[in-house]
Design a protein around this motif. Structure first.
Motif, PDB file in Angstrom:
ATOM      1  N   ARG A  24      -1.946  19.853   1.867  1.00 25.15           N
ATOM      2  CA  ARG A  24      -3.339  19.448   1.595  1.00 25.15           C
ATOM      3  C   ARG A  24      -3.545  19.219   0.100  1.00 25.15           C
ATOM      4  NH1 ARG A  24      -3.903  24.297   3.857  1.00 25.15           N
ATOM      5  NH2 ARG A  24      -4.758  24.917   1.859  1.00 25.15           N
ATOM      6  N   TRP A  25      -2.522  18.658  -0.570  1.00 18.83           N
ATOM      7  CA  TRP A  25      -2.630  18.516  -2.022  1.00 18.83           C
ATOM      8  C   TRP A  25      -3.781  17.594  -2.416  1.00 18.83           C
ATOM      9  CZ3 TRP A  25      -1.730  13.608  -4.023  1.00 18.83           C
ATOM     10  CH2 TRP A  25      -1.065  12.703  -3.190  1.00 18.83           C
ATOM     11  N   GLN A  26      -4.065  16.571  -1.597  1.00 13.56           N
ATOM     12  CA  GLN A  26      -5.161  15.648  -1.929  1.00 13.56           C
ATOM     13  C   GLN A  26      -6.500  16.394  -1.986  1.00 13.56           C
ATOM     14  OE1 GLN A  26      -2.899  15.131   0.554  1.00 13.56           O
ATOM     15  NE2 GLN A  26      -2.340  12.955   0.715  1.00 13.56           N
ATOM     16  N   VAL A  75      -5.988   8.607  -4.559  1.00 12.74           N
ATOM     17  CA  VAL A  75      -4.991   8.729  -3.493  1.00 12.74           C
ATOM     18  C   VAL A  75      -5.682   8.680  -2.133  1.00 12.74           C
ATOM     19  CG1 VAL A  75      -3.439  10.111  -4.931  1.00 12.74           C
ATOM     20  CG2 VAL A  75      -5.145  11.266  -3.500  1.00 12.74           C
ATOM     21  N   THR A  76      -4.898   8.497  -1.079  1.00  7.97           N
ATOM     22  CA  THR A  76      -5.408   8.590   0.303  1.00  7.97           C
ATOM     23  C   THR A  76      -4.622   9.692   1.010  1.00  7.97           C
ATOM     24  OG1 THR A  76      -3.816   7.141   1.389  1.00  7.97           O
ATOM     25  CG2 THR A  76      -5.680   6.070   0.277  1.00  7.97           C
ATOM     26  N   ASP A  77      -4.992   9.957   2.268  1.00 15.34           N
ATOM     27  CA  ASP A  77      -4.254  10.950   3.055  1.00 15.34           C
ATOM     28  C   ASP A  77      -2.804  10.527   3.263  1.00 15.34           C
ATOM     29  OD1 ASP A  77      -6.493  12.455   3.193  1.00 15.34           O
ATOM     30  OD2 ASP A  77      -7.031  11.861   5.239  1.00 15.34           O
ATOM     31  N   HIS A  78      -2.542   9.233   3.090  1.00 17.24           N
ATOM     32  CA  HIS A  78      -1.189   8.728   3.345  1.00 17.24           C
ATOM     33  C   HIS A  78      -0.366   8.593   2.074  1.00 17.24           C
ATOM     34  CE1 HIS A  78      -2.740   7.981   7.293  1.00 17.24           C
ATOM     35  NE2 HIS A  78      -3.684   7.200   6.805  1.00 17.24           N
ATOM     36  N   GLY A  83       0.800  -1.223   0.000  1.00 16.17           N
ATOM     37  CA  GLY A  83       0.000   0.000   0.000  1.00 16.17           C
ATOM     38  C   GLY A  83       0.831   1.270   0.000  1.00 16.17           C
ATOM     39  N   GLU A  84       1.968   1.232   0.675  1.00 21.43           N
ATOM     40  CA  GLU A  84       2.789   2.445   0.854  1.00 21.43           C
ATOM     41  C   GLU A  84       3.288   2.992  -0.479  1.00 21.43           C
ATOM     42  OE1 GLU A  84       6.501   4.308   0.576  1.00 21.43           O
ATOM     43  OE2 GLU A  84       6.501   2.114   0.558  1.00 21.43           O
ATOM     44  N   ARG A  85       3.516   2.104  -1.473  1.00 22.31           N
ATOM     45  CA  ARG A  85       4.083   2.569  -2.753  1.00 22.31           C
ATOM     46  C   ARG A  85       3.036   2.649  -3.873  1.00 22.31           C
ATOM     47  NH1 ARG A  85       8.742  -0.827  -4.376  1.00 22.31           N
ATOM     48  NH2 ARG A  85       8.880  -1.779  -2.308  1.00 22.31           N
ATOM     49  N   TYR A  86       1.752   2.511  -3.489  1.00 23.34           N
ATOM     50  CA  TYR A  86       0.687   2.407  -4.493  1.00 23.34           C
ATOM     51  C   TYR A  86      -0.031   3.733  -4.713  1.00 23.34           C
ATOM     52  CZ  TYR A  86      -3.857   1.107  -6.492  1.00 23.34           C
ATOM     53  OH  TYR A  86      -4.979   1.041  -7.266  1.00 23.34           O
ATOM     54  N   VAL A  87      -0.281   4.048  -5.984  1.00 21.68           N
ATOM     55  CA  VAL A  87      -1.156   5.153  -6.398  1.00 21.68           C
ATOM     56  C   VAL A  87      -2.149   4.545  -7.388  1.00 21.68           C
ATOM     57  CG1 VAL A  87      -1.267   7.378  -7.597  1.00 21.68           C
ATOM     58  CG2 VAL A  87       0.727   6.824  -6.157  1.00 21.68           C
ATOM     59  N   GLY A  88      -3.459   4.727  -7.159  1.00 16.15           N
ATOM     60  CA  GLY A  88      -4.456   4.151  -8.065  1.00 16.15           C
ATOM     61  C   GLY A  88      -4.604   4.971  -9.338  1.00 16.15           C
ATOM     62  N   ASP A 144       2.153   9.104  -0.730  1.00 14.95           N
ATOM     63  CA  ASP A 144       3.393   9.882  -0.846  1.00 14.95           C
ATOM     64  C   ASP A 144       3.298  10.811  -2.056  1.00 14.95           C
ATOM     65  OD1 ASP A 144       6.415  10.088  -0.154  1.00 14.95           O
ATOM     66  OD2 ASP A 144       6.352   9.713  -2.326  1.00 14.95           O
ATOM     67  N   PHE A 145       3.601  12.085  -1.844  1.00 10.36           N
ATOM     68  CA  PHE A 145       3.430  13.052  -2.929  1.00 10.36           C
ATOM     69  C   PHE A 145       4.328  12.740  -4.120  1.00 10.36           C
ATOM     70  CE2 PHE A 145       4.405  16.943  -5.266  1.00 10.36           C
ATOM     71  CZ  PHE A 145       3.125  17.304  -5.650  1.00 10.36           C
ATOM     72  N   ASP A 146       5.573  12.316  -3.863  1.00  6.95           N
ATOM     73  CA  ASP A 146       6.482  12.028  -4.976  1.00  6.95           C
ATOM     74  C   ASP A 146       5.970  10.857  -5.815  1.00  6.95           C
ATOM     75  OD1 ASP A 146       8.156  14.093  -4.466  1.00  6.95           O
ATOM     76  OD2 ASP A 146       9.669  12.902  -3.395  1.00  6.95           O
ATOM     77  N   ARG A 147       5.396   9.860  -5.148  1.00  8.00           N
ATOM     78  CA  ARG A 147       4.848   8.729  -5.911  1.00  8.00           C
ATOM     79  C   ARG A 147       3.637   9.178  -6.733  1.00  8.00           C
ATOM     80  NH1 ARG A 147       7.422   4.058  -4.610  1.00  8.00           N
ATOM     81  NH2 ARG A 147       8.345   3.869  -2.539  1.00  8.00           N
ATOM     82  N   PHE A 148       2.741   9.976  -6.110  1.00  8.25           N
ATOM     83  CA  PHE A 148       1.628  10.546  -6.872  1.00  8.25           C
ATOM     84  C   PHE A 148       2.150  11.312  -8.077  1.00  8.25           C
ATOM     85  CE2 PHE A 148      -0.203  14.793  -7.538  1.00  8.25           C
ATOM     86  CZ  PHE A 148      -1.305  14.425  -8.290  1.00  8.25           C
ATOM     87  N   SER A 149       3.158  12.131  -7.830  1.00  5.47           N
ATOM     88  CA  SER A 149       3.691  12.999  -8.876  1.00  5.47           C
ATOM     89  C   SER A 149       4.284  12.176 -10.024  1.00  5.47           C
ATOM     90  CB  SER A 149       4.741  13.915  -8.252  1.00  5.47           C
ATOM     91  OG  SER A 149       5.109  14.914  -9.158  1.00  5.47           O
TER      92      SER A 149
END
Lengths: 363, 363
Positions: free
Chosen positions: B331-333, B147-150, B113-118, B152-157
């Motif tokens: 608060r990017w999410q 995304v969730t509150d958890h 989960g920690e490294r996942y972005v849907g 990671d912004f870099d992974r999202f990016s």
């Protein structure tokens, strides 16, 4: 009854104008009237005789008058025709309205029920008016003819032969109620469902996100909700009782699936009872129930494909199973309704009480 | 986070194969794995590096791995990836599944989960498999990133830039629940409605007559009920709670209209009270409620028409209102979810916390 030689057309919009041009193009004479004369110049060039008044139309002594005017003009036109037709008992009256029970009520209220045979061509497009009139609108079209136990057979036969021989189309014979229930099933009720879908999206707090994700399925299912909502409302209200019944059926079906999804998810039904595999079995049954319709559409597609691939010899190769059926002079209404229920469409009259049918819409 | 330079693709069917070809065609290197090697020969000719095992895929050290395998293969693939990825903490995991909550549950159950972005691209057609793969499937497509509150912004990016820069598409940022509710609204629930329609016709004693009268509106509204009913059932069950809620809403809407039709027809409501004009007013309101959606579709059509008529200078003329928006690192999410709610689609990254958006889906 022979095929009508002269046909009167009242109203030269998309449906009436296309019909007049189609009939003239196939060799049946047409006399036509429109509430405004703007189509007359072009229509006369197309070989359609145009007249200034409904009195002139009746005077021309057509075998059949086809009312192609808007439904809202029907009472006024019937009131004007009534005294004119008293002097012309041979003229049969028909129409092209999409709701048959209401039109018959109006015709009977005008004292013209005895000479009336209902008709509804499955033809049309998104256009309207004389400028859009196109004889090809009636290519391979199906008409529903509606009759009662009191309908005169010769008048039915005149309208039926006008459609089969004059227009070159197919037909099925129904009573008004069966027609209006079927129209509610495949058009009026689904229009309400499509409208409910766009209302549900519009009410959603995340409606802009839902709209962003919308794809082909949503576009197809809501297309009819985008057309004039006032016209849709009028159509639904004209067939109110049938639409009401079907909407309650649909609400029950959707509630049933909602309950099954709940039971599957929780393993317990609304009464707190364990559902075991029952919910899953019922859900499979819901998705299997319409399989006869899926199979029917697959057969239709296969026939369309076969026709396209054998274009040169398609005249020799009927696309649908054909046969001749006779019907009783005393029970022709119910005999022909039974044929329609079998999915048969009448494509030719062999003699007065014998027709050729194609099995076109059998699930 | 820069745009990914090497992307791993798991599953080379229609969606994965098209994505791999699209990325390579636009200059991003791709390493791909498929459960059967039949696409490999053609894929290698297309410049896609194909590997024999998931271990080889991880060994190649892609910045992002995109799971394009069928949902049913997800648990097995995640279980195999888990130990491999332990040695490669930099690799971000994403997917293309159409239901996001369930996939995240599976990913978290696998300890990834920690490294996942849907992600969910709004792309597809009626075809499937590598042979149907086509980079144009992604032309002007929208993706939802979840995304969730958890997260990671870099992974999202990394995933967002892969979509915007690598694939050349648009995106919106959602949480799983908002995505799955919207997908239920515009796809999963309507599939049940279409299925209920064909069931209702199939159950009708006059079904062959109804099928005979069916025209464009019926065909459009039931098209999705003709596709594989087992696949549809699985899709609905994967998003069960959201579909259940919407089906109950729809049942209420249809019952309301049924009641109004009854009240209009009889002048009396279910409690025996005179309804005067109330029923007619409520019926007009039902048909007016979705007007914002009709207006939105009309605006979309106008924009599409304007684009078509000015093809030569369309590059200089944005079809949709564009602007830059900044968002908070903390608060990017929620900032990006608010943007999606306004109907804005992200089309470019200006810098880490600033994007360019088009207002595309605002009702």
């Amino acid at each position: 009854m022979a095929t009508p030689r002269l046909v009167g057309v009242v109203g030269m919009g998309l449906i009436g104008g296309s019909l007049a041009r189609r009939l003239v193009g196939r060799g049946t004479a047409v006399v036509a009237w429109n509430h405004r004369p703007h189509p007359y110049e072009q229509a006369e060039r197309d070989g359609i005789r145009c007249v200034a008044t409904l009195a002139d139309l009746v005077e021309a002594a057509p075998d059949v008058i086809v009312l192609c005017n808007p439904l809202k003009a029907m009472p006024a036109i019937l009131a004007e025709l009534r005294p004119l037709l008293d002097a012309a008992p041979g003229i049969t009256l028909t129409d092209v309205g999409s709701v048959k029970g209401m039109v018959r009520d109006q015709v009977e209220a005008a004292g013209l029920g005895e000479r009336y045979v209902g008709a509804h061509p499955m033809a049309g497009n998104e256009l309207s008016g004389w400028t859009a009139a196109d004889p090809h609108l009636y290519d391979d079209a199906l008409w529903a003819i509606t009759v009662t136990d009191h309908t005169d057979f010769d008048r039915f036969s005149a309208v039926a032969r006008l459609i089969v021989d004059g227009v070159g189309d197919r037909l099925i014979v129904l009573d008004d109620d069966t027609h209006d229930k079927a129209a509610a099933m495949i058009s009026h009720m689904p229009h309400v469902v499509a409208t409910a879908l766009i209302n549900e999206l519009t009410d959603d707090a995340n409606r802009n996100i839902a709209a962003a994700l919308a794809a082909g399925s949503w576009r197809d299912m809501t297309r009819v909700a985008l057309t004039d909502p006032d016209r849709t409302r009028a159509m639904v209200e004209e067939d109110a009782e049938n639409v009401e019944t079907l909407l309650r059926h649909m609400a029950d079906r959707l509630t049933t699936v909602a309950d099954l999804l709940h039971d599957e998810r929780t393993g317990v039904n609304g009464d707190g009872e364990a559902v075991d595999v029952a919910a899953w079995t019922a859900m499979r049954a819901f998705f299997a129930e319409g399989q006869p319709f899926r199979d029917y559409k697959a057969r239709q597609k296969a026939i369309a494909g076969r026709t396209a691939s054998t274009e040169t010899d398609s005249a020799d190769m009927p696309r649908y199973e054909e046969r001749e059926i006779g019907f009783s002079p005393d029970r022709w209404q119910s005999d022909l309704l039974a044929s329609a229920r079998r999915g048969e469409h009448i494509v030719a009259f062999e003699d007065a009480y014998k027709v050729r049918v194609q099995r076109r819409s059998a699930l």
